[in-house]
Design a protein around this motif. Structure first.
Motif, short mmCIF file in Angstrom:
data_model
loop_
_atom_site.label_atom_id
_atom_site.label_comp_id
_atom_site.label_asym_id
_atom_site.label_seq_id
_atom_site.Cartn_x
_atom_site.Cartn_y
_atom_site.Cartn_z
N GLY A 32 2.32 17.20 3.95
CA GLY A 32 2.66 15.82 3.64
C GLY A 32 3.99 15.37 4.23
O GLY A 32 4.92 16.17 4.37
N PRO A 33 4.09 14.07 4.56
CA PRO A 33 5.34 13.54 5.14
C PRO A 33 6.40 13.17 4.12
O PRO A 33 7.51 12.82 4.49
CB PRO A 33 4.84 12.30 5.88
CG PRO A 33 3.66 11.84 5.10
CD PRO A 33 2.99 13.09 4.58
N LEU A 34 6.06 13.22 2.82
CA LEU A 34 7.00 12.79 1.78
C LEU A 34 7.23 13.90 0.78
O LEU A 34 6.28 14.55 0.32
CB LEU A 34 6.45 11.54 1.06
CG LEU A 34 7.27 11.01 -0.12
CD1 LEU A 34 8.64 10.51 0.34
CD2 LEU A 34 6.51 9.90 -0.84
N VAL A 35 8.49 14.13 0.44
CA VAL A 35 8.88 15.10 -0.58
C VAL A 35 9.91 14.45 -1.49
O VAL A 35 10.86 13.83 -1.01
CB VAL A 35 9.49 16.38 0.05
CG1 VAL A 35 9.90 17.36 -1.04
CG2 VAL A 35 8.50 17.03 1.01
N ILE A 36 9.71 14.56 -2.79
CA ILE A 36 10.69 14.05 -3.76
C ILE A 36 11.15 15.22 -4.63
O ILE A 36 10.33 15.93 -5.20
CB ILE A 36 10.09 12.94 -4.64
CG1 ILE A 36 9.64 11.75 -3.78
CG2 ILE A 36 11.12 12.48 -5.68
CD1 ILE A 36 8.98 10.64 -4.57
N ARG A 37 12.45 15.42 -4.68
CA ARG A 37 13.03 16.45 -5.53
C ARG A 37 13.82 15.73 -6.64
O ARG A 37 14.99 15.39 -6.46
CB ARG A 37 13.92 17.39 -4.73
CG ARG A 37 13.19 18.06 -3.58
CD ARG A 37 13.97 19.16 -2.91
NE ARG A 37 13.22 19.65 -1.76
CZ ARG A 37 12.22 20.51 -1.81
NH1 ARG A 37 11.86 20.98 -2.99
NH2 ARG A 37 11.59 20.91 -0.73
N PRO A 38 13.14 15.46 -7.77
CA PRO A 38 13.77 14.67 -8.84
C PRO A 38 15.06 15.30 -9.34
O PRO A 38 15.18 16.52 -9.43
CB PRO A 38 12.69 14.64 -9.93
CG PRO A 38 11.42 14.98 -9.23
CD PRO A 38 11.80 15.91 -8.12
N LYS A 39 16.01 14.46 -9.67
CA LYS A 39 17.27 14.92 -10.24
C LYS A 39 17.89 13.77 -11.03
O LYS A 39 17.45 12.61 -10.92
CB LYS A 39 18.23 15.38 -9.14
CG LYS A 39 18.54 14.33 -8.08
CD LYS A 39 19.52 14.86 -7.06
CE LYS A 39 18.95 16.03 -6.30
NZ LYS A 39 19.94 16.61 -5.35
N GLY B 194 0.79 -1.23 0.00
CA GLY B 194 0.00 0.00 0.00
C GLY B 194 0.81 1.27 0.00
O GLY B 194 0.26 2.36 -0.21
N VAL B 195 2.12 1.17 0.22
CA VAL B 195 2.95 2.37 0.30
C VAL B 195 2.98 3.16 -1.01
O VAL B 195 2.90 4.40 -0.99
CB VAL B 195 4.37 2.02 0.77
CG1 VAL B 195 5.35 3.17 0.51
CG2 VAL B 195 4.35 1.69 2.26
N PRO B 196 3.08 2.51 -2.20
CA PRO B 196 3.08 3.30 -3.43
C PRO B 196 1.84 4.19 -3.56
O PRO B 196 1.94 5.35 -3.98
CB PRO B 196 3.13 2.24 -4.53
CG PRO B 196 3.85 1.09 -3.89
CD PRO B 196 3.35 1.08 -2.47
N VAL B 197 0.66 3.66 -3.22
CA VAL B 197 -0.57 4.46 -3.30
C VAL B 197 -0.55 5.56 -2.24
O VAL B 197 -0.91 6.71 -2.50
CB VAL B 197 -1.81 3.56 -3.12
CG1 VAL B 197 -3.08 4.40 -3.06
CG2 VAL B 197 -1.89 2.56 -4.27
N LYS B 198 -0.10 5.20 -1.02
CA LYS B 198 -0.02 6.20 0.04
C LYS B 198 0.96 7.31 -0.33
O LYS B 198 0.74 8.49 0.00
CB LYS B 198 0.45 5.54 1.35
CG LYS B 198 -0.57 4.61 1.99
CD LYS B 198 0.02 3.98 3.26
CE LYS B 198 -0.96 3.00 3.89
NZ LYS B 198 -0.38 2.34 5.08
N ALA B 199 2.04 6.95 -1.00
CA ALA B 199 3.06 7.95 -1.36
C ALA B 199 2.47 9.04 -2.24
O ALA B 199 2.78 10.22 -2.09
CB ALA B 199 4.23 7.27 -2.06
N ILE B 200 1.60 8.64 -3.17
CA ILE B 200 0.95 9.64 -4.04
C ILE B 200 0.10 10.59 -3.20
O ILE B 200 0.14 11.82 -3.38
CB ILE B 200 0.09 8.94 -5.11
CG1 ILE B 200 0.99 8.10 -6.02
CG2 ILE B 200 -0.71 9.95 -5.90
CD1 ILE B 200 0.24 7.23 -6.99
N LYS B 201 -0.62 10.03 -2.25
CA LYS B 201 -1.45 10.86 -1.35
C LYS B 201 -0.57 11.79 -0.52
O LYS B 201 -0.87 12.98 -0.38
CB LYS B 201 -2.26 9.95 -0.43
CG LYS B 201 -3.10 10.69 0.60
CD LYS B 201 -3.80 9.73 1.54
CE LYS B 201 -4.52 10.48 2.66
NZ LYS B 201 -5.15 9.55 3.63
#
Length: 417
Positions: free
Chosen positions: A73-80, A59-66
């Motif tokens: 939100g508890p998750l931040v992605i800075r693509p590089k 379930g983490v992939p779906v939660k990550a989008i949320k």
């Protein structure tokens, strides 16, 4: 033996202490001016074996989008352009199954429980103090779906005999009285009464003092440039103070371990995941937490440390970036003021960030490498403080050629082969 420990965070210092206790001549090398000045400096303060779980789960992939879409939100992605980041994320996603989650959690709980026991024994032996408390962790759920989702974790807790309590709102208030001020904001909690809290930096500094009295040498302000090899063995460590040699070497460099090991042909999937914390002065003792409250919605831990409240959280995937971002502070402030509005003055809080050395499956990497005198203790992620004493004790046994008290065969680098 003469042993060189690379890194003076809580993992390196505990390893050095137990190696010295085993009779070895130990030197610790670190680029900083003292111990615990990087990732061990301002963590959430939890010693939480019961809360030891891999981030990769069903379930983490779906939660990550949320989480990415949440305001706080508890998750931040800075693509590089970072092949290591892409590789780590893909490996983590492959571990997001029920079967892998069960295996990985089952590898984490024993070392965490053992570590808590080692910490207790150490406290009794040397009387070390570090704003410690032994009042458990309360995982607080703001909605019924979160509470219902604990069934899998509870099964693993039962498997390993970890005490737990499922509490209704009144039960939560019973262990954390200040929550009475916000009783309409949660539906229940999972309490782990065996968990503890404490200031990781204070502990590491004081244990380093004890280790020094036992003969451990600390070489601070010494940068590590590289590791030299010769004939399948480590021949020395090139530093800003020259080549340092020993009979055995321990790499406890946290998120920087893969950088140092890559030239040796050792590839470990450890990636830096940035976490943030604020440290808030308590203004009203009765309005502050008694121990640790984990705000499940925002993945924020709120911990009492003496006359301060430590609020830690956020997973920011951004490489080795150490920028302090105001939006992350806002998330931490929101969680603590929402649950403990009278506890502390966030306007006077200090703000910090550090790089958690995360493995994609969750468990740390402890043990031997294909170089017969090089040993690893890294990849502890958010649980370095929780697992530190157990990791140090186990590593000292392995280096000394002794059988550890617990089975750590599945924590080695070989699991990625």
């Amino acid at each position: 033996m003469r042993i060189l420990v690379l890194g003076s965070g809580v993992i390196g210092v505990t390893a050095a202490y137990y190696l010295a206790e085993a009779g070895h001549e130990v030197t610790v090398v670190d680029r900083q001016a003292g111990p615990a000045l990087e990732t061990s400096f301002g963590n959430a303060g939890e010693v939480s074996p019961g809360y030891s779980s891999p981030w990769a789960g069903p379930g983490v992939p779906v939660k990550a989008i949320k989480w990415l879409l949440m305001h706080f939100g508890p998750l931040v992605i800075r693509p590089k352009v970072d092949p290591a980041m892409v590789s780590w994320v893909l490996k983590m996603l492959r571990n997001c199954t029920e079967a892998r989650y069960a295996v990985n959690k089952a590898r984490m709980v024993p070392i965490a429980e053992y570590s808590r026991d080692c910490l207790k024994a150490l406290r009794a032996e040397i009387g070390i103090q570090y704003d410690d408390r032994a009042k458990g962790t309360l995982q607080l759920f703001r909605n019924q779906k979160q509470l219902d989702g604990t069934a899998g974790d509870i099964e693993v807790l039962k498997q390993f005999g970890v005490p737990y309590e499922v509490l209704d709102p009144s039960g939560c208030i019973g262990v954390e009285p200040a929550l009475a001020n916000v009783k309409g904001k949660f539906v229940g909690g999972l309490r782990l009464p065996g968990d503890e809290t404490g200031d990781c930096k204070m502990f590491t500094e004081r244990l380093a003092e004890h280790a020094a009295r036992r003969g451990v040498t600390f070489r601070f302000n010494t940068s590590i440039k590289g590791i030299a090899t010769e004939g399948g063995r480590i021949a020395g460590v090139d530093t800003s103070e020259g080549l340092l040699t020993a009979d055995a070497y321990v790499c406890a460099l946290g998120s920087y371990s893969p950088v140092m090991l890559k030239p040796l042909g050792l590839s470990i999937p450890v990636y830096p995941i940035k976490g943030y914390s604020i440290t808030v002065p308590i203004t009203e003792a009765a309005g502050a937490p008694e121990s640790t409250v984990m705000d499940e919605t925002y993945k924020v831990a709120i911990t009492r440390l003496g006359d301060r409240i430590r609020v830690g959280g956020t997973a920011e995937i951004s490489g080795y970036d150490l920028a302090l971002r105001p939006a992350r502070r806002a998330t931490l402030e929101h969680s603590v003021t929402d649950l403990f509005p009278r506890g502390g003055d966030v306007s006077k809080a200090s703000f910090w960030c550090g790089l958690r050395p995360m493995t994609p499956d969750g468990p740390p990497i402890i043990g031997k490498t294909r170089y017969d005198n090089l040993f690893l203790s890294t990849g502890h992620g958010t649980l370095g403080w929780t697992m530190a004493c157990g990791s140090g004790r186990v590593l000292a046994d392995i280096v000394s050629g002794k059988k550890p008290d617990i089975d750590v065969s599945e924590l080695g680098i070989s699991r990625y082969a």
